[in-house]
Design an enzyme around this catalytic site. Structure first.
Site, PDB file in Angstrom:
ATOM      1  N   GLN A 192       0.832  -1.198   0.000  1.00 39.74           N
ATOM      2  CA  GLN A 192       0.000   0.000   0.000  1.00 39.74           C
ATOM      3  C   GLN A 192       0.869   1.252   0.000  1.00 39.74           C
ATOM      4  OE1 GLN A 192      -3.639   0.327   0.038  1.00 39.74           O
ATOM      5  NE2 GLN A 192      -2.881   2.338  -0.591  1.00 39.74           N
ATOM      6  N   CYS A 241      -6.238   4.744   2.311  1.00 38.78           N
ATOM      7  CA  CYS A 241      -5.930   3.420   1.756  1.00 38.78           C
ATOM      8  C   CYS A 241      -7.176   2.563   1.536  1.00 38.78           C
ATOM      9  CB  CYS A 241      -4.922   2.692   2.641  1.00 38.78           C
ATOM     10  SG  CYS A 241      -5.375   2.633   4.382  1.00 38.78           S
ATOM     11  N   ARG A 248      -2.436   0.274  -6.578  1.00 36.22           N
ATOM     12  CA  ARG A 248      -2.109  -0.989  -5.915  1.00 36.22           C
ATOM     13  C   ARG A 248      -1.815  -2.054  -6.973  1.00 36.22           C
ATOM     14  NH1 ARG A 248      -4.117  -2.411  -0.839  1.00 36.22           N
ATOM     15  NH2 ARG A 248      -3.247  -4.476  -1.291  1.00 36.22           N
TER      16      ARG A 248
END
Length: 315
Positions: A146, A272, A300
């Site tokens: 991440q 995130c 990602r």
């Protein structure tokens, strides 16, 4: 040296991605450059079967939408195949040791294992005994994939990393740890803003400070002022019970319009995901034109494809 002036070599000297402590600045730049190249190829519809016939096993002790879809889609786009293994599918949930699981998977010719779990020691033990590359998809201590996607998004947004101030608000968790390491190693200014009692692990803070500019504060004013990026995460990570005391301590660290107004006019908002709207961030911020959360989510895929190529693509 900023990422814009880095000349990629096409390799890194690592077998695993367990955390970012042992990754150099050039290792991180190498991943980001390849990620940008793979992203461009994907958007143009160009085939890029760099991991043809490679197999990635995905072990999930903690479930996740983004982690499963991005890794499974990513290895497929690279020409390989994925094996999804939930805790109910494998013997780890019934008491088999990490040691034995690693040796069994090695005998089956697995090329890589992505594991998303609780204990960092499980990831490290899997790497110690397995013949394959191990990628940390998340533990209670670190979330390196991440963080790589995050700084990739920052580089795309601002055209550089060096000197960019990223301020993280909330619980000093695995996300705070990985952002400190990734940011410090790439010349960013990282400010972690947490209430007393919920700060990041002091050992990880000290390790990150050796690499670059890292500050930990409980002052929202200090963190938000002159920030280029405002970042937050959920108050309670997966597996944590909702604690009224912790929620009360964290609510003053919510990213809202007042906090955004203290940052630079060009500042962006990052998260995130998944987000709990109305808790760690208000809807007017997360849905504003300054929010880049979905660019983050897409990255990602590209960052993890780059990691898989650099680790699993070796002869």
């Amino acid at each position: 040296m900023d990422i814009s002036s880095y000349k990629p070599k096409g390799r890194i000297e690592h077998k695993h991605l367990l955390n970012l402590l042992d990754y150099s600045t050039t290792d991180i730049y190498e991943i980001l450059h390849l990620a940008e190249s793979l992203k461009a190829a994907q958007h143009k519809g160009k085939k890029h079967k760099l991991l043809k016939d490679k197999t990635l096993a995905m072990i999930f002790a903690k479930s996740s939408t983004r982690t499963r879809v991005s890794f499974e889609t990513g290895i497929t786009q690279l020409g390989g195949k994925a094996l999804f293994l939930s805790s109910s599918d494998i013997q780890l949930g019934r008491g088999e040791t990490i040691h034995d699981t690693a040796l069994v998977l090695s005998r089956y010719g697995i090329d890589g294992v992505m594991i998303r779990t609780f204990k960092q020691s499980d990831v490290e033990e899997l790497a110690k005994y397995g013949s394959f590359s191990v990628i940390n998809g998340l533990t209670d201590d670190f979330h390196p994939c991440q963080a790589l996607a995050d700084i990739m998004t920052v580089a795309e947004t601002f055209g550089k990393l060096e000197g960019i101030k990223l301020s993280y608000f909330g619980d000093g968790n695995n996300m705070a740890h990985s952002l400190m390491l990734a940011g410090a190693k790439t010349g960013m200014k990282i400010c972690i803003c947490s209430p007393k009692g919920y700060e990041p692990n002091p050992e990880i803070v000290e390790a990150a400070k050796k690499f670059g500019d890292v500050t930990v504060t409980d002052s929202v004013e200090e963190a938000a002022t002159d920030a280029d990026v405002l970042y937050t995460d959920v108050f309670f990570s997966m597996g944590q019970d909702k604690d009224p005391k912790k929620e009360k301590a964290l609510m003053p660290y919510q990213v809202n319009a007042d906090v955004l107004a203290k940052a630079k006019k060009t500042a962006v908002f990052m998260h995130c995901l998944p987000a709990h709207r109305g808790e760690e961030v208000t809807e007017d911020v997360i849905d504003s034109p300054r929010s880049v959360i979905f660019e983050q989510a897409e990255n990602r895929l590209h960052a993890q494809k780059a990691v898989m190529c650099l680790l699993m693509g070796k002869k």
